[in-house]
Design a protein around this motif. Structure first.
Motif, PDB file in Angstrom:
ATOM      1  N   GLN A  73      -3.438  14.937   2.295  1.00 29.17           N
ATOM      2  CA  GLN A  73      -2.646  14.218   3.236  1.00 29.17           C
ATOM      3  C   GLN A  73      -1.998  12.769   2.350  1.00 29.17           C
ATOM      4  N   MET A  74      -2.829  12.358   1.217  1.00 27.14           N
ATOM      5  CA  MET A  74      -2.373  11.077   0.589  1.00 27.14           C
ATOM      6  C   MET A  74      -1.229  11.740  -0.334  1.00 27.14           C
ATOM      7  N   LEU A  75      -1.466  12.890  -0.807  1.00 29.48           N
ATOM      8  CA  LEU A  75      -0.712  13.557  -1.999  1.00 29.48           C
ATOM      9  C   LEU A  75       0.834  13.878  -1.360  1.00 29.48           C
ATOM     10  N   VAL A  76       0.800  14.213  -0.435  1.00 30.48           N
ATOM     11  CA  VAL A  76       2.090  14.509   0.421  1.00 30.48           C
ATOM     12  C   VAL A  76       2.906  13.171   0.530  1.00 30.48           C
ATOM     13  N   GLY A  77       2.350  12.159   0.868  1.00 33.17           N
ATOM     14  CA  GLY A  77       3.055  11.029   0.811  1.00 33.17           C
ATOM     15  C   GLY A  77       3.815  10.559  -0.569  1.00 33.17           C
ATOM     16  N   ILE A  78       3.040  10.773  -1.632  1.00 31.18           N
ATOM     17  CA  ILE A  78       3.479  10.487  -2.860  1.00 31.18           C
ATOM     18  C   ILE A  78       4.297  11.354  -3.452  1.00 31.18           C
ATOM     19  N   VAL A 159      -4.027   9.813  -9.236  1.00 35.39           N
ATOM     20  CA  VAL A 159      -3.322   9.773  -7.969  1.00 35.39           C
ATOM     21  C   VAL A 159      -3.899   8.796  -7.309  1.00 35.39           C
ATOM     22  N   TYR A 160      -5.341   8.694  -7.012  1.00 37.44           N
ATOM     23  CA  TYR A 160      -6.100   7.698  -6.333  1.00 37.44           C
ATOM     24  C   TYR A 160      -5.697   6.312  -6.862  1.00 37.44           C
ATOM     25  N   LYS A 295      -3.403  -2.249  -1.315  1.00 41.92           N
ATOM     26  CA  LYS A 295      -3.091  -2.808  -2.819  1.00 41.92           C
ATOM     27  C   LYS A 295      -4.708  -2.992  -3.363  1.00 41.92           C
ATOM     28  N   LEU A 296      -5.449  -3.728  -2.387  1.00 45.70           N
ATOM     29  CA  LEU A 296      -6.661  -3.829  -2.713  1.00 45.70           C
ATOM     30  C   LEU A 296      -7.508  -2.631  -3.165  1.00 45.70           C
ATOM     31  N   ALA A 297      -7.305  -1.517  -2.324  1.00 46.21           N
ATOM     32  CA  ALA A 297      -8.223  -0.402  -2.479  1.00 46.21           C
ATOM     33  C   ALA A 297      -7.804   0.185  -3.968  1.00 46.21           C
ATOM     34  N   ARG A 298      -6.596   0.083  -4.434  1.00 51.25           N
ATOM     35  CA  ARG A 298      -6.075   0.618  -5.627  1.00 51.25           C
ATOM     36  C   ARG A 298      -6.402  -0.364  -6.506  1.00 51.25           C
ATOM     37  N   HIS A 299      -6.527  -1.742  -6.368  1.00 51.64           N
ATOM     38  CA  HIS A 299      -6.759  -2.594  -7.388  1.00 51.64           C
ATOM     39  C   HIS A 299      -8.229  -2.486  -8.015  1.00 51.64           C
ATOM     40  N   PHE A 300      -9.085  -2.265  -6.940  1.00 46.16           N
ATOM     41  CA  PHE A 300     -10.454  -2.030  -7.237  1.00 46.16           C
ATOM     42  C   PHE A 300     -10.948  -0.752  -7.312  1.00 46.16           C
TER      43      PHE A 300
END
Length: 420
Positions: A73-78, A159-160, A295-300
Motif C-alpha cells: 500500500q505504501m509502495l503504490v504511493g511512492i 523505502v520505509y 516526517k517524524l516516523a521517517r526521521h526516527f
C-alpha cells in the motif's frame, strides 16, 4: 583461462534455460524460451526488453501476509509519485501467493508489472539468486550490472526509511541521504521536530487545549508512536500510562529539577479513533493527520508500532528503544540515558547470578535455559506477556519459546500438564 571457462559454462547454462546470454540482464532474469513478456495491470503484455535502461525493483510478496499488504500500500504511493516525474523506474511483482485467484486479487491493487503466476521456475530461480528468505522483499537492480551497486537487497528498508527520496537507489544517493540524516539528528531541536509554519502547539487535556511546544523545551520527552488499531499498542499503552505516573511521582518526591512528558504521534485512521485513543491517555499529542507525523516516523526510522523514542532536555535523541527499556526496567529506566542503562544492566547481571540456569515453566512442556546476549540470547518477544525483551531470558532450545525471567512460573517437572 579459468574465467573464460566459467564464462563459457555460464553461457551454456543460460542457453540451456532458454535465455539469451547476450541480452540485457533483465531478459536473462525475467524471460524464458517460451515467454519474453511480463503482465501489466491493463492486461496487455509488456516486453521484458522494455525494462532496458531502467532501475527495476523486484517485489517478492504475497496477499496472505499482512506486512506485505501494508508495505505494498505504501509502495503504490511512492511508485505513482516517481512515475509521474521519471520514466526510468519500474517494479516487477514476483508472487508468493497460494493460488491464481489470490494472485489476481492482490495484483489487482498494483500499478506495476508482474511475472505470470504460472511461471514457477522463474520465481524459484529469482528466489535462489537473491537469497529471498522472507517477504516482503524488494531487490533493486540497476540497468548496468557492472556497477558496484548493481544489486541492492534492502529495498524494503530503504523505502520505509527514505520513501521517494531513495531513488535512484545508488550507493552515492544513499550515502548522501545518510549524511543528511546525521546532520539532522545532530542539529535537531524539539521546536524543529514538533512544530511547523502554522502550528506551534500540541494538544492537551481537556480538548481542545493547546500546549505551546516551547513550554516543553528542557524536558525529557517521549514520542509515542502508536494507534488504537494496533494490538501490541493496546497492551503496551496501559503499562506506559502506569510508568508515566510513577516517573512523575518519583520526580516530585525526589524534588529534582527535571520534568518528563510524552507526546502521542498517532497512526490512527480517522479522527474518531484518534479522539477515543487519546482520551485514554494522560499526556499530550500531535493533532490527528498532522503533516509532521510522517516526517517524524521517517526521521526516527519507525518501522513498527508501538515505538517510544526518548529525547533529552536538549532535544537530541537519547534512544529509539524506550518501549524495550520500559518493559525491562519500568520506571527505573528514567532518564533512559546510556549511563543509566549501563547501570541497570550491571544490576541485572548481578540479579541473574542468583537465577537458576534451568527451570520448568508451568505454561511450557520443555526445559528452559537461562541465556543472555552473550550466550545465545538477544532481543525477543516474551511468550507470556507478549512484550519485547533483551539481555536475559529463559529460552527453550527445542522450540525457541522465550520468556522474561520475571514472567516464569517455575514448577517441578512432574507438575507440568500443558500440551503445547
Amino acid at each position: 583461462m579459468k574465467d573464460e571457462t566459467q564464462a563459457l559454462k555460464d553461457e551454456t547454462q543460460a542457453l540451456e534455460n532458454g535465455k539469451d546470454f547476450s541480452s540485457s540482464r533483465f531478459s536473462c532474469l525475467l524471460a524464458t524460451k517460451d515467454r519474453d513478456f511480463l503482465l501489466s495491470p491493463t492486461g496487455l503484455q509488456v516486453k521484458v526488453s522494455d525494462l532496458d535502461g531502467k532501475v527495476v525493483g523486484l517485489l517478492f510478496a504475497a496477499n496472505w501476509y499482512p506486512p506485505c499488504r501494508s508495505f505494498t500500500q505504501m509502495l503504490v504511493g511512492i511508485y505513482e509519485e516517481l512515475k509521474s516525474s521519471v520514466s526510468d523506474f519500474e517494479i516487477v511483482y514476483v508472487s508468493s501467493d497460494e493460488d491464481a485467484d489470490a494472485f489476481s486479487t492482490y495484483y489487482g491493487h498494483m500499478p506495476w508489472l508482474a511475472t505470470p503466476f504460472s511461471d514457477l521456475e522463474t520465481k524459484k530461480a529469482l528466489n535462489r539468486k537473491y537469497d529471498v528468505e522472507g517477504i516482503p522483499c524488494l531487490i533493486i537492480l540497476q540497468p548496468d550490472d557492472s556497477q558496484e551497486d548493481a544489486t541492492l537487497g534492502n529495498g524494503v528498508e530503504l523505502v520505509y526509511r527514505y520513501g521517494i527520496q531513495a531513488y535512484p537507489f545508488t550507493n552515492q544517493r544513499l550515502e548522501q541521504l545518510q549524511r543528511e540524516d546525521r546532520e539532522r539528528h545532530e542539529n535537531q531541536t524539539l521546536i524543529d521536530l514538533l512544530t511547523n509554519y502554522n502550528r506551534h502547539h500540541v494538544l492537551g487535556h481537556p480538548g481542545p487545549k493547546q500546549v505551546p511546544v516551547a513550554s516543553l523545551v528542557g524536558k525529557t520527552i517521549g514520542l509515542y508512536f502508536s494507534a488504537q488499531w494496533c494490538v501490541p499498542g493496546a497492551k503496551f499503552t496501559p503499562k506506559l500510562i502506569s510508568i508515566y505516573h510513577k516517573i512523575k511521582q518519583m520526580l516530585a518526591i525526589n524534588g529534582k529539577d527535571e520534568e518528563f512528558e510524552i507526546v502521542l504521534v498517532s497512526s490512527d485512521r480517522d479522527q474518531a479513533s484518534f479522539d477515543s485513543y487519546f482520551s485514554s491517555m494522560p499526556w499530550l499529542a500531535l493533532p490527528f493527520g498532522d503533516p509532521e507525523i510522517k516526517k517524524l516516523a521517517r526521521h526516527f526510522d519507525v518501522q513498527g508500532i508501538p515505538c517510544l523514542v526518548i529525547l533529552g532536555p536538549d532535544g537530541k535523541t537519547i534512544t529509539r528503544h524506550g518501549r524495550s527499556l520500559i518493559n525491562l526496567y519500568e520506571e527505573n529506566a528514567y532518564p533512559f540515558t546510556k549511563a543509566k542503562v549501563e547501570q541497570l544492566e550491571k544490576q541485572l547481571e548481578e540479579e541473574a547470578k542468583g537465577l537458576p540456569s534451568l527451570v520448568y515453566h508451568q505454561e511450557h512442556r520443555h526445559q528452559l535455559n537461562l541465556v543472555s546476549d552473550g550466550n545465545g540470547g538477544g532481543p525477543f518477544i516474551c511468550c507470556v506477556c507478549e512484550e519485547q525483551g533483551s539481555c536475559w531470558a529463559y529460552q527453550c532450545l527445542e522450540c525457541g519459546y522465550e520468556v522474561h525471567p520475571k514472567c516464569v512460573k517455575a514448577v517441578n517437572r512432574d507438575s507440568i500438564s500443558v500440551t503445547n
